[in-house]
Write a protein that holds these residues in place. Structure first.
Motif, PDB file in Angstrom:
ATOM      1  N   CYS A   1      37.230  52.160  44.191  1.00  0.00           N
ATOM      2  CA  CYS A   1      36.678  51.505  43.009  1.00  0.00           C
ATOM      3  C   CYS A   1      35.723  50.409  43.434  1.00  0.00           C
ATOM      4  O   CYS A   1      36.079  49.559  44.252  1.00  0.00           O
ATOM      5  CB  CYS A   1      37.820  50.917  42.170  1.00  0.00           C
TER       6      CYS A   1
ATOM      7  N   TYR B   1      42.041  40.816  38.311  1.00  0.00           N
ATOM      8  CA  TYR B   1      43.495  40.884  38.542  1.00  0.00           C
ATOM      9  C   TYR B   1      43.886  41.997  39.502  1.00  0.00           C
ATOM     10  O   TYR B   1      45.057  42.123  39.859  1.00  0.00           O
ATOM     11  CB  TYR B   1      44.205  41.157  37.188  1.00  0.00           C
TER      12      TYR B   1
ATOM     13  N   HIS C   1      36.490  53.951  32.752  1.00  0.00           N
ATOM     14  CA  HIS C   1      36.191  52.550  32.461  1.00  0.00           C
ATOM     15  C   HIS C   1      35.335  52.521  31.190  1.00  0.00           C
ATOM     16  O   HIS C   1      34.349  53.243  31.112  1.00  0.00           O
ATOM     17  CB  HIS C   1      35.435  51.916  33.627  1.00  0.00           C
TER      18      HIS C   1
ATOM     19  N   PRO D   1      40.549  47.677  44.535  1.00  0.00           N
ATOM     20  CA  PRO D   1      39.395  47.662  45.454  1.00  0.00           C
ATOM     21  C   PRO D   1      39.788  47.246  46.877  1.00  0.00           C
ATOM     22  O   PRO D   1      39.145  47.642  47.835  1.00  0.00           O
ATOM     23  CB  PRO D   1      38.455  46.628  44.818  1.00  0.00           C
TER      24      PRO D   1
ATOM     25  N   ARG E   1      35.584  42.294  33.377  1.00  0.00           N
ATOM     26  CA  ARG E   1      35.605  43.705  32.995  1.00  0.00           C
ATOM     27  C   ARG E   1      34.207  44.249  32.718  1.00  0.00           C
ATOM     28  O   ARG E   1      34.037  45.467  32.625  1.00  0.00           O
ATOM     29  CB  ARG E   1      36.482  43.897  31.752  1.00  0.00           C
TER      30      ARG E   1
HETATM   31 FE1  SF4 Z   1      38.884  49.295  39.479  1.00  0.00          FE
HETATM   32 FE2  SF4 Z   1      39.242  47.496  37.473  1.00  0.00          FE
HETATM   33 FE3  SF4 Z   1      40.550  49.886  37.432  1.00  0.00          FE
HETATM   34 FE4  SF4 Z   1      41.239  47.991  39.210  1.00  0.00          FE
HETATM   35  S1  SF4 Z   1      41.421  47.896  36.939  1.00  0.00           S
HETATM   36  S2  SF4 Z   1      40.949  50.193  39.642  1.00  0.00           S
HETATM   37  S3  SF4 Z   1      39.199  47.083  39.716  1.00  0.00           S
HETATM   38  S4  SF4 Z   1      38.308  49.565  37.278  1.00  0.00           S
END
Ligand code: SF4
Ligand code: 5AD
Length: 441
Positions: free
Chosen positions: A159, A165, A239, A169, A278
């Protein structure tokens, strides 16, 4: 330890669907080297935990297992314990001192080294293999799959977002996609094996990209649905900022792509979304929902939501409740915030919502969502829904469990049906989580 047991392995899988798919990859890699998958942990001389670091309680569960394995190791000196996936990638070699039961560690990009690690550990010592490899897609590994009905196909990994939070990644590294032709080959194979449902997986599945083919996720989804016209096609996780009109049109235009979207919102407050990094506001989220519903009127929406993120005030929490009320998701995964060391939030914000408040807010969210789900599910009573039978119901071998295209669980009288069958079920009862009914001819 006799040779059969020495060469037998068992994997405990924690966490998301990607981890389930990854356990299938690890099994395949071990089997290629002559190891055998055991039915029960106690029959295995090699025990692997494939782990998730996303929330603190997932880590606690793994800790509990490691204590149990420590006990087993005292009795069985040759037992090998490996920990794979997100926790070792995140906590690294610190794991060895925290949990003496562990013999080796492997991260999400180094599963290919696991058979070698087992061999080397047998010769003595503790080993770790935790490099990131943003080229690794496990192309060419044919995962071992549990069911005969449903299959996961990871199409992208990693990602590139930086939600404040989130550890993903840090544990799964940069995004990379499985080549288009390789995904289609896998899907073709699944079709020939009789799979009836294919779920394309990625931490951020809409970022799928095959530059050589000039192909994005909509194009991939379209091609997969044509390659497997008799299978249900699902995908997760999307997303919100990456939901495009072209994607929604693709879902609308292909009858076998399920009218279901998992669209994590995380909070109903734009202020919180900003802090969470976000990349969109609540108004923008609602615009996406409107777009989706205009093209897919029967869509089943689900979400993820976090209560008690850093700085969350009562009014932000109320905004989350209002959002649930407005959107009326079919279902939601609901969590209270737990700070993950190293993440942007843990480094820059105070984790200032007291635990009792986090839990109270979460409970209010759960109560409201359960009420909404129950209302939506009640509406299904008296209608006939198309169900793909998945397995025997946990309660009785006389009943099967299956899912609607909208991913609702349905428990129904078995009659002569088998897992893998697609049938219509007349719904006669409902809770907030399950529909019940009987097959209609
Ligand atoms: Fe990626 Fe955000 Fe999902 Fe975590 S919450 S895997 S950073 S898109
Ligand atoms: N605390 C609580 N929930 C979290 N999630 C991710 N990180 C955290 C955290 N630190 C939730 C998000 C994400 C889901 C997979 O887990 O809602 O979408």
């Amino acid at each position: 330890m006799h040779t059969g047991k020495r060469n037998a392995f068992f994997i405990h899988t924690f966490g998301c669907q990607m981890n389930q798919a990854d356990s299938g990859i690890i099994s395949a890699l071990l089997q290629e080297e002559g190891y055998i998958q055991a039915e029960h942990e106690l029959d295995a001389g090699i025990v692997l935990l494939n782990t998730c670091a996303v929330r603190e309680n997932a880590v606690d569960r793994v800790e509990h297992f490691l204590q149990h394995l420590q006990g087993r190791k005292k009795r069985e000196k040759e037992l090998i314990v490996g920990v794979a996936g997100c926790i070792p990638q995140y906590k690294r070699e610190e794991m060895f001192s925290l949990y003496p039961a562990i013999d080796f560690l492997a991260g999400p990009d180094t599963y290919r080294t696991i058979p070698k690690l087992v061999e080397q550990v047998r010769r003595g010592g503790k080993l770790s293999s935790l490099e990131f490899n943003s080229e690794e897609t496990y192309e060419g590994v044919e995962p071992v799959r549990n069911g005969v009905t449903s299959a996961f196909v990871p199409v992208m990994r990693g990602c590139n977002n930086r939600c404040a939070y989130c550890v993903v990644p840090f544990t799964r590294g940069r995004e990379r996609s499985q080549p288009f032709t390789s995904v289609l080959r896998e899907v073709e194979k699944l079709v020939s094996m009789g799979y009836r449902e294919i779920t394309l997986l990625g931490q951020n599945v809409n970022s799928y990209c095959d530059l050589e083919k000039g192909c994005d996720f909509s194009a991939l989804l379209d091609a997969v649905s044509r390659e497997a016209p008799l299978a249900r096609i699902r995908f997760t996780t999307s997303h919100p900022k990456d939901i495009s009109e072209s994607l929604v049109r693709t879902i609308a235009s292909r009858p076998n792509i399920c009218n279901a979207l998992h669209l994590p919102v995380q909070s109903g407050s734009s202020k919180m979304l900003g802090r969470m990094n976000r990349g969109h506001t609540i108004d923008e989220y609602m615009e996406k929902i409107a777009l989706i519903r205009s093209l897919l009127p029967d869509v089943a929406l689900s979400t993820d939501i976090i209560a008690g993120f850093c700085g969350e005030q009562e009014e932000d929490h109320q905004a989350s409740l209002d959002l649930l009320d407005n959107v009326r998701f079919d279902s939601a995964y609901m969590f209270f915030y737990s700070a993950r060391p190293g993440t942007l939030a843990a480094e820059t914000f105070d984790d200032d919502v007291p635990e009792s408040v986090k839990k109270r807010r979460l409970q209010e969210i759960i109560d409201l969502q359960n009420h909404i789900s129950a209302e939506l599910f009640q509406k299904a009573i008296g209608t006939a829904v198309e169900v793909l039978a998945e397995s025997e119901s946990r309660r009785s071998p006389e009943q099967l469990m299956g899912r609607t295209a909208g991913n609702r669980a349905v428990v129904f009288d078995r009659e002569l049906y088998q897992p893998g069958d697609l049938l219509h079920v007349m719904i006669t009862g409902a809770t907030s989580a399950t529909l019940t009914g009987r097959p209609v001819p």
